[in-house]
Design a protein around this motif. Sequence first.
Motif, mmCIF file in Angstrom:
data_model
loop_
_atom_site.group_PDB
_atom_site.id
_atom_site.type_symbol
_atom_site.label_atom_id
_atom_site.label_comp_id
_atom_site.label_asym_id
_atom_site.label_seq_id
_atom_site.Cartn_x
_atom_site.Cartn_y
_atom_site.Cartn_z
ATOM 1 N N VAL A 107 -8.393 5.258 -0.816
ATOM 2 C CA VAL A 107 -7.331 5.409 0.174
ATOM 3 C C VAL A 107 -5.985 5.556 -0.532
ATOM 4 C CG1 VAL A 107 -8.574 4.057 1.912
ATOM 5 C CG2 VAL A 107 -6.938 2.919 0.406
ATOM 6 N N LYS A 108 -5.033 6.110 0.193
ATOM 7 C CA LYS A 108 -3.656 6.172 -0.289
ATOM 8 C C LYS A 108 -2.857 5.089 0.422
ATOM 9 C CE LYS A 108 -3.852 11.191 -0.953
ATOM 10 N NZ LYS A 108 -3.264 12.496 -0.577
ATOM 11 N N GLY A 109 -1.904 4.499 -0.280
ATOM 12 C CA GLY A 109 -1.131 3.451 0.369
ATOM 13 C C GLY A 109 -0.022 2.909 -0.500
ATOM 14 N N SER A 110 0.735 1.984 0.058
ATOM 15 C CA SER A 110 1.809 1.312 -0.656
ATOM 16 C C SER A 110 1.210 0.211 -1.529
ATOM 17 C CB SER A 110 2.807 0.707 0.337
ATOM 18 O OG SER A 110 3.650 -0.223 -0.308
ATOM 19 N N LEU A 111 1.379 0.319 -2.832
ATOM 20 C CA LEU A 111 0.828 -0.701 -3.719
ATOM 21 C C LEU A 111 1.520 -2.045 -3.511
ATOM 22 C CD1 LEU A 111 0.223 1.232 -7.062
ATOM 23 C CD2 LEU A 111 -1.230 1.015 -5.047
ATOM 24 N N ASP A 112 2.815 -2.011 -3.186
ATOM 25 C CA ASP A 112 3.535 -3.255 -2.876
ATOM 26 C C ASP A 112 2.850 -4.012 -1.746
ATOM 27 O OD1 ASP A 112 5.855 -3.825 -4.471
ATOM 28 O OD2 ASP A 112 6.740 -1.980 -3.725
ATOM 29 N N GLU A 113 2.555 -3.293 -0.675
ATOM 30 C CA GLU A 113 1.952 -3.931 0.495
ATOM 31 C C GLU A 113 0.563 -4.458 0.194
ATOM 32 O OE1 GLU A 113 2.080 -1.212 3.756
ATOM 33 O OE2 GLU A 113 4.264 -1.026 3.727
ATOM 34 N N TRP A 114 -0.230 -3.683 -0.522
ATOM 35 C CA TRP A 114 -1.593 -4.125 -0.806
ATOM 36 C C TRP A 114 -1.635 -5.258 -1.813
ATOM 37 C CZ3 TRP A 114 -5.168 -3.635 2.468
ATOM 38 C CH2 TRP A 114 -5.207 -2.534 3.316
ATOM 39 N N LEU A 115 -0.698 -5.287 -2.755
ATOM 40 C CA LEU A 115 -0.625 -6.409 -3.679
ATOM 41 C C LEU A 115 -0.384 -7.710 -2.912
ATOM 42 C CD1 LEU A 115 1.418 -4.964 -6.669
ATOM 43 C CD2 LEU A 115 -0.952 -5.709 -6.700
ATOM 44 N N ASN A 116 0.477 -7.652 -1.917
ATOM 45 C CA ASN A 116 0.742 -8.837 -1.094
ATOM 46 C C ASN A 116 -0.508 -9.263 -0.325
ATOM 47 O OD1 ASN A 116 3.444 -9.268 -1.765
ATOM 48 N ND2 ASN A 116 4.158 -7.759 -0.265
ATOM 49 N N VAL A 117 -1.242 -8.278 0.196
ATOM 50 C CA VAL A 117 -2.461 -8.591 0.944
ATOM 51 C C VAL A 117 -3.452 -9.335 0.053
ATOM 52 C CG1 VAL A 117 -4.511 -7.597 2.045
ATOM 53 C CG2 VAL A 117 -2.248 -6.701 2.606
ATOM 54 N N TYR A 118 -3.693 -8.801 -1.148
ATOM 55 C CA TYR A 118 -4.707 -9.394 -2.015
ATOM 56 C C TYR A 118 -4.259 -10.746 -2.571
ATOM 57 C CZ TYR A 118 -6.958 -4.915 -1.487
ATOM 58 O OH TYR A 118 -7.548 -3.807 -0.938
ATOM 59 N N LYS A 119 -2.982 -10.863 -2.876
ATOM 60 C CA LYS A 119 -2.490 -12.159 -3.357
ATOM 61 C C LYS A 119 -2.589 -13.210 -2.258
ATOM 62 C CE LYS A 119 1.255 -12.119 -5.945
ATOM 63 N NZ LYS A 119 2.620 -11.772 -6.380
#
Length: 250
Positions: free
Chosen positions: A163-175
């Motif tokens: 998928v394409k996406g904001s790495l900032d947002e996904w980093l927050n999700v996983y953390k």
Amino acid sequence: MERIESVKNPKVKQWKKLHTKKERENTGTFIIEGFHLVEEALKNKEMIKILIVSEEISLPHTWNVDNISITFVTKDVMKAISDTEAPQGVAAICEFQTTYTPEKWTKVLLLDSVQDPGNLGTIIRTADAAGIDGVILGEGTVDHFNSKVIRSSQGSLFHLPIVKGSLDEWLNVYKNNNIPVYGTSLQNGVSYKEVPEADRFCLLLGNEGSGVNKDLLDQATKNLYIPIYGGAESLNVAIAAGILLYHLRK
């Protein structure tokens, strides 16, 4: 079944446009060609919208093409829609998949501005082999439906969610899900050998020349590096992906 003889046919013109990112995004479709890639796509048949076959080609008897729309074309038409020097005589128009759920992934690869199609395709193939749950492409990363990426992936994009996406947002999700995030950097980093294997991790890789964006690295749980024992300045990003993914995963 349909047969197309003219390279000026409107469908042929539209298929040729799928070699551009703009047309792929406008239509939600992409083109693949060659026996191996089409065979891999057939394992996920719902993605195939149209199977295109050159009139002199016989499809393998093992292929299940039931309920797939087939269009037969002349050699000239196949050559017109191909971006390879020696078309194999079979191609397919495939649809994007949009049903992925990255928030549920626990072994994730995030890519920041990886620009070389060959590198991206090899990374996707490696992530597939390593059993990663999925790949998230950040801003500046080459389109994974680029024909060179598809060929380099050897069909792995049909097995692996991307998928394409904001790495900032996904980093927050996983953390927030208590999944450790490993950046890749010599600065303030530790040797990857100091990190144990795990069944939950997020690996962040960056641009071939400049590496991972500093703002993203600052969000990592820990930054890793791969020691260089010889005279090389650095490792290719796809090679680094293979070493780190196979080391990290349990």
